[in-house]
Design an enzyme around this catalytic site. Structure first.
Site, short mmCIF file in Angstrom:
data_model
loop_
_atom_site.label_atom_id
_atom_site.label_comp_id
_atom_site.label_asym_id
_atom_site.label_seq_id
_atom_site.Cartn_x
_atom_site.Cartn_y
_atom_site.Cartn_z
N GLU A 112 44.32 60.12 23.06
CA GLU A 112 43.57 59.07 22.36
C GLU A 112 42.08 59.15 22.65
OE1 GLU A 112 44.63 55.15 23.59
OE2 GLU A 112 43.19 54.19 22.25
N HIS A 129 38.50 54.57 26.27
CA HIS A 129 38.95 55.44 27.37
C HIS A 129 37.93 56.55 27.64
CE1 HIS A 129 42.49 53.08 26.45
NE2 HIS A 129 42.41 53.51 25.22
N GLU A 171 42.56 49.78 16.00
CA GLU A 171 43.67 50.66 16.40
C GLU A 171 44.00 51.48 15.16
OE1 GLU A 171 44.81 51.21 19.28
OE2 GLU A 171 44.73 49.42 20.54
N HIS A 208 40.02 53.00 18.81
CA HIS A 208 41.23 53.37 19.56
C HIS A 208 42.28 53.87 18.59
CE1 HIS A 208 40.39 51.30 23.53
NE2 HIS A 208 39.44 50.78 22.76
ZN LIG Z 1 43.09 52.65 23.48
#
Ligand SMILES: [Zn+2]
Length: 270
Positions: free
Chosen positions: A94, A57, A231, A149
């Site tokens: 995030e 992102h 993640e 992430h």
């Molecule tokens: Zn993400």
């Protein structure tokens, strides 16, 4: 900033004498073994390995939906250029977590003699698009790409997981599936060891606990070099939200990633 990748490549000399030029008049003594130097020193014939760190992102994505919602190639289909990512309930985003951990990981890897390329060089821009991030890794000739992430699952869900590429609908990533699986398992082991986090308890269709294989993620579908996606935690879980908001945890997370990268590079004699 438009949706255009900013390539930030920095080569940092390793801290061992073996990288001295052959014509150096007085070679320094051989380096002593160090836990921080686990990657072979580069030489003209064996350059430093390149690792791409891809923080998910970007801080400007939410304010630029026309850019991030535009469709881009995703390996046999199309997906939005990028997304805004998740956040903790307290509002820690995030994208900020991912960028901070990426910088910390880059610092550790550079100290170990690795050339690190980031897919974005700040946390205020837009994108780059997912296809552009993959293209950065391809252009860099990355030995490994790690996308960083944190997840936004149900509040009761716990743990971290690693995603490795499955065969993309267009078949374009076939050549990197096996190596990506090895890298994903190295990251899975090292991140769990460093952080003490449990492997995610909310996923189905697992390769093994904490490891999934997907063909719906553009970055992994478009990978032409070994790639895995981490993640790190569930930002919507109160306990893990506290962790990701803590700089000490982010330092630990970076060490977990760097250790996994180093383990993978060592397998190939890099
Ligand atoms: Zn993400």
């Amino acid at each position: 900033m438009r949706c255009r990748p900013g390539l930030l490549a920095t080569t940092v000399a390793v801290l061992v004498s073996a990288c001295s030029a052959p014509t150096a008049p007085a070679p320094a003594p051989a380096p002593t073994a160090s836990a921080e130097v686990r990657v072979a020193a580069p030489s003209p014939s064996t350059p430093a390995p390149v690792v791409v760190l891809d923080p998910g992102h970007n801080g400007g994505n939410a304010a630029n939906p026309s850019v991030v919602d535009a469709l881009v190639p995703a390996g046999g289909f199309e997906k939005p250029c990028n997304t805004t990512g998740t956040s903790t309930d307290a509002g820690y985003p995030e994208h900020a977590y991912a960028f901070d951990v990426a910088l910390r990981t880059a610092h550790l890897l550079r100290a170990r003699g690795v050339t690190v390329v980031l897919t974005r060089d700040d946390d205020t821009g837009v994108g780059p698009c997912v296809d552009a991030r993959a293209a950065i890794a391809t252009a860099a000739g990355a030995a490994l790409t790690v996308s960083i992430h944190a997840d936004g699952a149900a509040a009761s869900a716990r743990g971290f997981h690693v995603v490795e590429p499955a065969l993309a609908p267009d078949g374009g990533n076939a050549a990197v599936l096996a190596a990506s699986d090895v890298a994903a398992r190295d990251l899975l082991a090292s991140f769990g060891t460093a952080t003490g986090l449990p492997r995610a308890d909310y996923l189905g269709d697992l390769v093994e606990p904490g490891l999934t294989r997907r063909s719906d993620l553009a970055g992994l579908n478009l990978a032409r070099t070994p790639s895995a996606l981490l993640e790190s935690a569930n930002m919507r879980n109160a306990e893990e939200a506290t962790l990701v908001s803590d700089p000490d945890f982010r330092a630990t997370a970076a060490r977990g990633i760097a250790d996994g990268v180093t383990a993978f590079l060592a397998r190939n004699g890099s």
